[in-house]
Structures are given as C-alpha cells and as structure tokens.
Design an enzyme around this catalytic site. Structure first.
Site, PDB file in Angstrom:
ATOM      1  N   HIS A   1      -7.655  -0.056 -13.902  1.00 45.13           N
ATOM      2  CA  HIS A   1      -7.354   0.315 -12.525  1.00 45.13           C
ATOM      3  C   HIS A   1      -8.682   0.531 -11.805  1.00 45.13           C
ATOM      4  CE1 HIS A   1      -4.586   1.461  -9.447  1.00 45.13           C
ATOM      5  NE2 HIS A   1      -4.941   2.727  -9.397  1.00 45.13           N
TER       6      HIS A   1
ATOM      7  N   ASP B   1      -1.965   9.792  -4.562  1.00 42.09           N
ATOM      8  CA  ASP B   1      -0.512   9.728  -4.706  1.00 42.09           C
ATOM      9  C   ASP B   1      -0.046  10.169  -6.083  1.00 42.09           C
ATOM     10  OD1 ASP B   1      -1.777   7.320  -5.579  1.00 42.09           O
ATOM     11  OD2 ASP B   1       0.136   6.254  -5.547  1.00 42.09           O
TER      12      ASP B   1
ATOM     13  N   HIS C   1       7.116   3.166  -9.304  1.00 44.48           N
ATOM     14  CA  HIS C   1       5.906   2.930  -8.510  1.00 44.48           C
ATOM     15  C   HIS C   1       6.049   1.648  -7.700  1.00 44.48           C
ATOM     16  CE1 HIS C   1       1.562   2.473  -7.604  1.00 44.48           C
ATOM     17  NE2 HIS C   1       1.510   3.780  -7.760  1.00 44.48           N
TER      18      HIS C   1
ATOM     19  N   HIS D   1      -6.017   9.244  -8.265  1.00 43.94           N
ATOM     20  CA  HIS D   1      -5.651   8.811  -6.919  1.00 43.94           C
ATOM     21  C   HIS D   1      -4.683   9.814  -6.305  1.00 43.94           C
ATOM     22  CE1 HIS D   1      -6.886   4.312  -7.331  1.00 43.94           C
ATOM     23  NE2 HIS D   1      -7.828   5.037  -6.774  1.00 43.94           N
TER      24      HIS D   1
END
Length: 304
Positions: A140, A67, A269, A65
């Site tokens: 995830h 980020d 996070h 991902h």
C-alpha cells in the site's frame, strides 16, 4: 464468534457506508470484543450495534490512513468517560503511538483504564492459550498489515457411549475428563480422560486484510482460512486505477481467496462510487472466480 461490520466504505463516509471498522465478537470465547480498524465515527456505529465499547479488549489497526484511524481518539476518550476500567491493548504500525499520544495530550483527554500501545512488525503480535494473531505486511502507499487470527484446537468431545459401557457415571469429575485429564471416581478407579475423547476440534482461522494491491503475503495470511475479509475497492475493469492507489479489484481479491484455499470471502472497503446496485455487481464479479463470496454492508453480522 461473530464478525460485526461497523464500516464498509473506502476513503470517506457515505450515507450507506461508513469508513473502515470491523468487530470480532468473542463474548462466547473470552467475554470480550476485538476491533479491527477504527475509522471516523466508529463510536457512533458502535452505538447502533451489539458491540459494547467497555468490552473491547484489543484494537488492531491495519495502517495509518485516516479512514482507518480517525475514530480512535474519540472512541478511547468516550470509553474512559463511560467509566471503563478494564485494560485495552492497541496494536498498529509504527507511528500509532505518536498519533494516540498527540491526540490525547493536545485535547487534554484522560483515560480511566490502562492503555498499552504496541507498534507491530511482521510476525506473531499476540498469543495465548486460545488465540494466535500474526501480522504480515501488505502493499500500500504506507505500511499496511493483514492479520491472521488462529483459534487453538479444542479437545474432542467425550464418547458418552463408551463412558456408559465402562460404567463411568456422570458427576463433577466429568469436567476433568472433558479436558483430557485424569480423575478418580468414588469407587476408587482412576480414569484417564484422554482415552475417552474424540478427535480434536480444529480451531477456526480468520484473515483480515488492510488496504493492499495483490501481494504474495495474501496466500500466507489466508491459507485455508475459514473466512477471509478483504478490500474490494473497485471493479475488475479499473485494475490500473485501483493498483495505482494501493488497492485491489474484484477479480484480484477473488483470485487471492481462491489461491489461498480460503473457505469464504467477505468483501468490504467499497468505493463510494458504488450504490447498492453497483455493490451487487462487485459481488457478482468476485463470484465469477470465487463463488463463496459475500458482500458486507454496515451492521451485517456473520457467524463462524
């Protein structure tokens, strides 16, 4: 050994929290630094921290991902433009190699150092005499991994009182004895260092997680860990929303640390919805289940 948090926010950069990046300072242990994830603007965060890009030895990516990886092309290129020559190894899920090759090729970037890109699967991804790094899959929206970093046990300390009692003087042979090796003294005596060592010193264990909902692999990755670093994206009351998007809440993270027998939990996070006061509430919720919880802010340093 130190953990240096370079980015502790989730999803998008904020004024107080950049996106994910965590440095493991191993200067004392091997003269290098390891990086876990590299979100957008990580190299800017590095400039404001004790971390030196030229000292990076390894980068471990948890998942693809943005980020967690959008800072990679810039960091790799800047490291080159600053004249780095030391090799760098990049570990990540399948697809990381294509991402790096495309970014560097399309931007006409070049590297002055050897870059080895290793696409990982479950199991040991790195091991030498000092450290073993194991990766296990998490839960995830895309393949995501957690890393268990185990330091090898060290020989026990020399028993100085016993050495003195046996008439063994100080000298260059002490270096051999400290390693448990045999050494010959000037008077001809052969000394077995293993007989003068105390109990071995247990190596330290870290568990660093990528994004995930609760997963059985958490107990394996963080079993008896000295420190567990885990995402805590949302508060306990928002479990359905957190899990739907592949994330964990405060109570879920704290429960994972408790069940694994970890000694300390550091939460990171955090959703951008939380300001400093809100972040403290997240820490308090974790402490309801796992009292030894710390909250990471950008540029926080935790020593092990």
């Amino acid at each position: 050994m130190e953990l240096i948090f370079l980015g502790t926010g989730a999803g998008v950069p904020g004024k107080e929290r950049n996106v994910s990046a965590l440095a493991l300072n191993l200067q004392a242990e091997r003269g290098t630094t390891w990086l876990f994830d590299c979100g957008e603007a990580t190299q800017h965060q590095i400039l404001r921290s004790p971390v030196k890009a030229g000292k990076l030895e390894k980068i471990f990516i948890t998942h693809l991902h943005g980020d967690h990886i959008f800072g990679l092309p810039g960091l790799l290129s800047s490291r080159s433009m600053n004249g780095a020559r030391d090799p760098l190894t990049l570990y990540g899920p399948p697809g990381i190699k294509a991402f790096i090759e495309s970014a560097l090729t399309l931007s006409a970037s070049f590297l002055t150092y050897p870059l080895d890109v290793v696409e990982i699967e479950a199991g040991v991804v790195f091991a030498d005499a000092q450290f073993t790094v194991t990766a296990l899959p998490l839960t995830h929206g895309v393949p995501s991994f957690g890393y268990r970093i185990e330091e090898s046990d060290k020989p026990g300390a020399l028993d100085s009182a016993r050495l003195a009692a046996d008439g063994i003087p100080a000298g260059p042979w002490m270096q051999h004895l400290k390693r448990g090796e045999s050494a010959t003294l000037p008077d001809g005596r052969l000394i077995d260092g293993a007989e003068y060592l105390g109990p071995p010193q247990k190596g330290r264990v870290l568990a660093i997680f990528g994004d995930t909902t609760p997963t059985p692999n958490a107990a394996i990755l963080a079993r008896d860990a000295d420190v567990m670093v885990h995402e805590t994206t949302l508060e306990a009351a928002m479990a359905e929303q957190a899990n739907r998007h592949g994330h964990s809440t405060t109570h879920q993270t704290a429960s994972a640390a408790r069940d694994a027998g970890a000694k300390k939990l550091i939460i990171t996070h955090l959703s951008a919805r939380y300001d400093r006061e809100g972040a403290e509430k997240l820490k308090a919720e974790c402490r309801e289940i796992f009292p030894n919880t710390e909250l990471a802010h950008d540029f926080d340093i935790f020593s092990l």
